[in-house]
Design a protein around this motif. Structure first.
Motif, PDB file in Angstrom:
ATOM      1  N   GLU A  54       0.832  -1.212   0.000  1.00 14.76           N
ATOM      2  CA  GLU A  54       0.000   0.000   0.000  1.00 14.76           C
ATOM      3  C   GLU A  54       0.865   1.260   0.000  1.00 14.76           C
ATOM      4  OE1 GLU A  54      -0.285  -2.500   2.077  1.00 14.76           O
ATOM      5  OE2 GLU A  54      -2.307  -3.303   1.864  1.00 14.76           O
ATOM      6  N   VAL A  55       1.871   1.284   0.887  1.00 15.65           N
ATOM      7  CA  VAL A  55       2.739   2.476   0.955  1.00 15.65           C
ATOM      8  C   VAL A  55       3.579   2.571  -0.323  1.00 15.65           C
ATOM      9  CG1 VAL A  55       4.624   3.598   2.216  1.00 15.65           C
ATOM     10  CG2 VAL A  55       2.706   2.578   3.476  1.00 15.65           C
ATOM     11  N   ALA A  56       4.049   1.420  -0.831  1.00 13.03           N
ATOM     12  CA  ALA A  56       4.828   1.440  -2.081  1.00 13.03           C
ATOM     13  C   ALA A  56       3.988   2.042  -3.204  1.00 13.03           C
ATOM     14  CB  ALA A  56       5.286   0.017  -2.427  1.00 13.03           C
ATOM     15  N   ALA A  57       2.713   1.665  -3.267  1.00 14.31           N
ATOM     16  CA  ALA A  57       1.838   2.176  -4.337  1.00 14.31           C
ATOM     17  C   ALA A  57       1.647   3.684  -4.188  1.00 14.31           C
ATOM     18  CB  ALA A  57       0.488   1.461  -4.292  1.00 14.31           C
ATOM     19  N   ALA A  58       1.469   4.158  -2.927  1.00 11.63           N
ATOM     20  CA  ALA A  58       1.271   5.603  -2.708  1.00 11.63           C
ATOM     21  C   ALA A  58       2.529   6.369  -3.124  1.00 11.63           C
ATOM     22  CB  ALA A  58       0.932   5.854  -1.240  1.00 11.63           C
ATOM     23  N   VAL A  59       3.692   5.829  -2.783  1.00 11.75           N
ATOM     24  CA  VAL A  59       4.959   6.501  -3.120  1.00 11.75           C
ATOM     25  C   VAL A  59       5.112   6.586  -4.649  1.00 11.75           C
ATOM     26  CG1 VAL A  59       7.483   6.243  -3.031  1.00 11.75           C
ATOM     27  CG2 VAL A  59       6.108   5.915  -0.944  1.00 11.75           C
ATOM     28  N   ARG A  60       4.662   5.534  -5.338  1.00  2.20           N
ATOM     29  CA  ARG A  60       4.773   5.539  -6.805  1.00  2.20           C
ATOM     30  C   ARG A  60       3.878   6.604  -7.431  1.00  2.20           C
ATOM     31  NH1 ARG A  60       5.318   0.030  -6.592  1.00  2.20           N
ATOM     32  NH2 ARG A  60       3.059  -0.286  -6.754  1.00  2.20           N
ATOM     33  N   VAL A  61       2.719   6.866  -6.814  1.00  6.48           N
ATOM     34  CA  VAL A  61       1.715   7.734  -7.440  1.00  6.48           C
ATOM     35  C   VAL A  61       1.955   9.222  -7.171  1.00  6.48           C
ATOM     36  CG1 VAL A  61      -0.739   8.352  -7.322  1.00  6.48           C
ATOM     37  CG2 VAL A  61      -0.063   5.948  -7.455  1.00  6.48           C
ATOM     38  N   VAL A  62       2.388   9.565  -5.942  1.00 10.65           N
ATOM     39  CA  VAL A  62       2.456  10.994  -5.589  1.00 10.65           C
ATOM     40  C   VAL A  62       3.738  11.617  -6.165  1.00 10.65           C
ATOM     41  CG1 VAL A  62       2.503  12.679  -3.706  1.00 10.65           C
ATOM     42  CG2 VAL A  62       1.150  10.581  -3.458  1.00 10.65           C
ATOM     43  N   PRO A  63       3.589  12.700  -6.943  1.00  9.41           N
ATOM     44  CA  PRO A  63       4.767  13.318  -7.579  1.00  9.41           C
ATOM     45  C   PRO A  63       5.528  14.200  -6.579  1.00  9.41           C
ATOM     46  CG  PRO A  63       2.766  14.465  -8.227  1.00  9.41           C
ATOM     47  CD  PRO A  63       2.337  13.401  -7.277  1.00  9.41           C
ATOM     48  N   ARG A  64       6.580  13.663  -5.999  1.00 12.48           N
ATOM     49  CA  ARG A  64       7.296  14.379  -4.928  1.00 12.48           C
ATOM     50  C   ARG A  64       7.859  15.721  -5.405  1.00 12.48           C
ATOM     51  NH1 ARG A  64       9.809  13.473   0.309  1.00 12.48           N
ATOM     52  NH2 ARG A  64      11.931  14.267   0.305  1.00 12.48           N
ATOM     53  N   HIS A  65       8.250  15.796  -6.705  1.00  6.92           N
ATOM     54  CA  HIS A  65       8.879  17.033  -7.189  1.00  6.92           C
ATOM     55  C   HIS A  65       7.903  18.224  -7.126  1.00  6.92           C
ATOM     56  CE1 HIS A  65       6.890  15.535 -10.841  1.00  6.92           C
ATOM     57  NE2 HIS A  65       6.842  16.797 -11.219  1.00  6.92           N
ATOM     58  N   VAL A  66       6.605  17.949  -7.165  1.00  9.89           N
ATOM     59  CA  VAL A  66       5.633  19.066  -7.089  1.00  9.89           C
ATOM     60  C   VAL A  66       5.722  19.734  -5.709  1.00  9.89           C
ATOM     61  CG1 VAL A  66       3.155  19.631  -7.134  1.00  9.89           C
ATOM     62  CG2 VAL A  66       4.087  17.976  -8.769  1.00  9.89           C
ATOM     63  N   PHE A  67       6.142  18.956  -4.686  1.00 10.26           N
ATOM     64  CA  PHE A  67       6.201  19.486  -3.312  1.00 10.26           C
ATOM     65  C   PHE A  67       7.589  20.032  -2.954  1.00 10.26           C
ATOM     66  CE2 PHE A  67       2.818  16.432  -3.653  1.00 10.26           C
ATOM     67  CZ  PHE A  67       1.767  17.083  -3.036  1.00 10.26           C
TER      68      PHE A  67
ATOM     69  N   LEU B 195      13.761  22.404  -6.979  1.00 11.47           N
ATOM     70  CA  LEU B 195      14.830  21.413  -6.828  1.00 11.47           C
ATOM     71  C   LEU B 195      14.960  20.591  -8.108  1.00 11.47           C
ATOM     72  CD1 LEU B 195      14.791  19.550  -3.405  1.00 11.47           C
ATOM     73  CD2 LEU B 195      16.236  21.409  -4.168  1.00 11.47           C
ATOM     74  N   ALA B 196      16.203  20.207  -8.434  1.00  7.41           N
ATOM     75  CA  ALA B 196      16.414  19.321  -9.582  1.00  7.41           C
ATOM     76  C   ALA B 196      15.686  18.007  -9.286  1.00  7.41           C
ATOM     77  CB  ALA B 196      17.896  19.075  -9.775  1.00  7.41           C
ATOM     78  N   LEU B 197      15.183  17.346 -10.352  1.00  9.77           N
ATOM     79  CA  LEU B 197      14.411  16.105 -10.169  1.00  9.77           C
ATOM     80  C   LEU B 197      15.171  15.071  -9.349  1.00  9.77           C
ATOM     81  CD1 LEU B 197      12.559  15.191 -13.481  1.00  9.77           C
ATOM     82  CD2 LEU B 197      11.628  15.944 -11.298  1.00  9.77           C
ATOM     83  N   GLU B 198      16.456  14.951  -9.659  1.00  8.81           N
ATOM     84  CA  GLU B 198      17.291  13.949  -8.975  1.00  8.81           C
ATOM     85  C   GLU B 198      17.295  14.186  -7.463  1.00  8.81           C
ATOM     86  OE1 GLU B 198      21.887  13.399  -9.161  1.00  8.81           O
ATOM     87  OE2 GLU B 198      21.009  13.289 -11.185  1.00  8.81           O
ATOM     88  N   ARG B 199      17.379  15.450  -7.084  1.00 12.32           N
ATOM     89  CA  ARG B 199      17.418  15.826  -5.663  1.00 12.32           C
ATOM     90  C   ARG B 199      16.033  15.646  -5.025  1.00 12.32           C
ATOM     91  NH1 ARG B 199      17.868  16.979  -1.177  1.00 12.32           N
ATOM     92  NH2 ARG B 199      18.674  18.814  -0.122  1.00 12.32           N
ATOM     93  N   ALA B 200      14.974  15.978  -5.791  1.00 10.75           N
ATOM     94  CA  ALA B 200      13.615  15.851  -5.254  1.00 10.75           C
ATOM     95  C   ALA B 200      13.290  14.402  -4.912  1.00 10.75           C
ATOM     96  CB  ALA B 200      12.600  16.393  -6.261  1.00 10.75           C
ATOM     97  N   TYR B 201      13.863  13.461  -5.680  1.00 10.60           N
ATOM     98  CA  TYR B 201      13.545  12.045  -5.443  1.00 10.60           C
ATOM     99  C   TYR B 201      14.660  11.336  -4.672  1.00 10.60           C
ATOM    100  CZ  TYR B 201       9.349  12.629  -8.109  1.00 10.60           C
ATOM    101  OH  TYR B 201       8.112  13.059  -8.509  1.00 10.60           O
TER     102      TYR B 201
END
Ligand SMILES: C[S@@+](CC[C@H](N)C(=O)[O-])C[C@H]1O[C@@H](n2cnc3c(N)ncnc32)[C@H](O)[C@@H]1O
Length: 404
Positions: free
Chosen positions: A10-23, A27-33
């Protein structure tokens, strides 16, 4: 995220879906993730006050929370990203509220949540000391800021069997504890090592620990009444020679031995944590070669378990073993230094024998005025709660755990 950090689908699926870079705009994409905390605000001294937490600790806490679809959730400390993960876990029938004391943070969280498609998340600006009554009762409260205490509103606003996951400061150490509500008190289900920015406002920590040797050393405890003054500890440190005792217990440097500090805190009322702020700082400042001026050798760079009593001061130390592990022991100072070093080494050996392989203690948070069970081991007393600790008895008589 570090490999193995997420253990539920469940947590793995949530992590896959939410775009961390938007938050993490800008920041460069590499750093955001990357598996790193992103600090978004600091105070006038440069101390971080707000961040988007590292993905690992977010995943660990969400797994501790065991969020199910349809739940009502409260997040304390906003950033947007974690609230979005919570919204994914609660699904379309769930409800998420997030609260932050800082309007700059909530304005930013609101914007990012809207942009990422989580307009349904309610964002509130207020001191979380009073919780958020409008959305209560909550099945889960996830606190994402280091708490010194557990305000009554948080417990009151949980459903009767609700759970709160909270990075709680206990005798100088911070553990993310998942507590289940049982009537008027909370009983822990798991505790994980963590570090967070500190609570501000009404719930901020009242004491700031002790500075020794003009700040070269810091003694951290949230129960400073139980330990001697800075001047008394400095006097112990001047009492040469130091005593040394080895426990025979070996650990790998990467191995989590985070139940040992809790064990020592149960065993010794004077438990605290020593940080050496200047690398190589001695117990006693003075000309090289004078008694006591050899560098302290704490087991950890910061927050080494230590014990301060009216008659002595001890801290954990470590030495390298030929097999690559380290052996834990104690260095102690003061009139009762040798006895204290021996008591600490014996306590480490008892932990190794009876608790090292176990899941750790059960911590219970009782209202401050509740009568405690007979013979309860009190770990800490806060403004609103008193915390007791229970260790399981070893089930089978142990031979000593193999060490080599
Ligand atoms: C680590 S950040 C939160 C991270 C966030 N949950 C995320 O998605 O990554 C901690 C936040 O707690 C907030 N905070 C500190 N004291 C607070 C209080 N008394 N009430 C509400 N929020 C508080 C800070 O302003 C900060 O933004």
């Amino acid at each position: 995220m570090a490999e193995g950090a997420v253990s539920t689908a469940e947590v793995a699926a949530a992590v896959r879906v939410v775009p961390r870079h938007v938050f993490t705009p800008g920041l460069a994409l590499e750093r955001a993730y990357a598996n790193q905390v992103v600090f978004v605000k600091r105070d006038e001294f440069g101390v971080p006050t707000s961040s988007v937490s590292a993905p690992d600790i977010q995943a660990i806490m969400l797994e501790q929370a065991e969020i199910r679809p349809g739940m009502r959730l409260l997040e304390i400390g906003s950033g947007g990203y974690n609230a979005a993960l919570m919204a994914e876990l609660a699904g379309p029938d769930g409800e998420v509220t997030t609260i932050d004391i800082d309007p700059v943070v909530t304005e930013r969280a609101r914007r990012c949540l809207d942009e990422a498609g989580y307009a349904d998340v309610r964002v509130v600006t207020a001191d979380a000391e009073g919780g958020v009554p409008e959305g209560a009762p909550y099945d889960r409260i996830v606190v994402t800021v280091e708490a010194w205490d557990l305000p009554p509103a948080w417990i009151r606003q949980l459903t009767p069997h609700g759970r709160i996951v909270v990075p709680l400061l206990l005798r100088g150490m911070t553990r993310s504890i998942a507590f289940d509500r049982v009537d008027d008190h909370l009983v822990s289900r798991s505790a994980r090592l963590c570090g967070f920015v500190k609570m501000q406002g009404a719930g901020s920590r009242p004491d700031q620990g002790l500075a020794l040797n003009h700040g070269d050393l810091t003694i951290d405890t949230d129960d400073s009444g139980a330990i001697p003054t800075a001047a008394q500890i400095e006097a112990h440190l001047r009492h040469a020679p130091r005593a040394e005792r080895w426990s025979g217990v070996r650990v790998w440097r990467w191995e989590p031995w985070d139940t040992l500090p809790l064990w020592l805190a149960t065993d010794f009322p004077g438990y605290c944590q020593l940080s050496v702020n200047v690398p190589g700082a001695p117990a006693v400042p003075g000309p090289p070669g004078a008694p006591g001026t050899e560098p302290l050798e704490p087991a950890l760079a910061i927050a080494t378990p230590a014990i301060a009593t009216p008659d002595g001061f001890a801290h954990l130390t470590a030495r390298a073993c030929p097999d690559g592990r380290i052996e834990l022991g104690a260095h102690a100072f003061g009139p009762q230094g040798p006895q204290l070093a021996a008591a600490v080494a014996d306590s480490i050996a008892a932990w190794n024998r009876d608790q090292r392989a176990g899941s750790g203690p059960v911590i219970t948070a009782w209202p401050i005025d509740a009568p405690l069970p007979d013979a309860a081991d009190v770990l800490a007393v806060k403004k609103h709660v008193q915390l007791t600790v229970t260790w399981s008895k070893p089930e089978i008589p142990h031979r000593s755990q193999p060490n080599g």
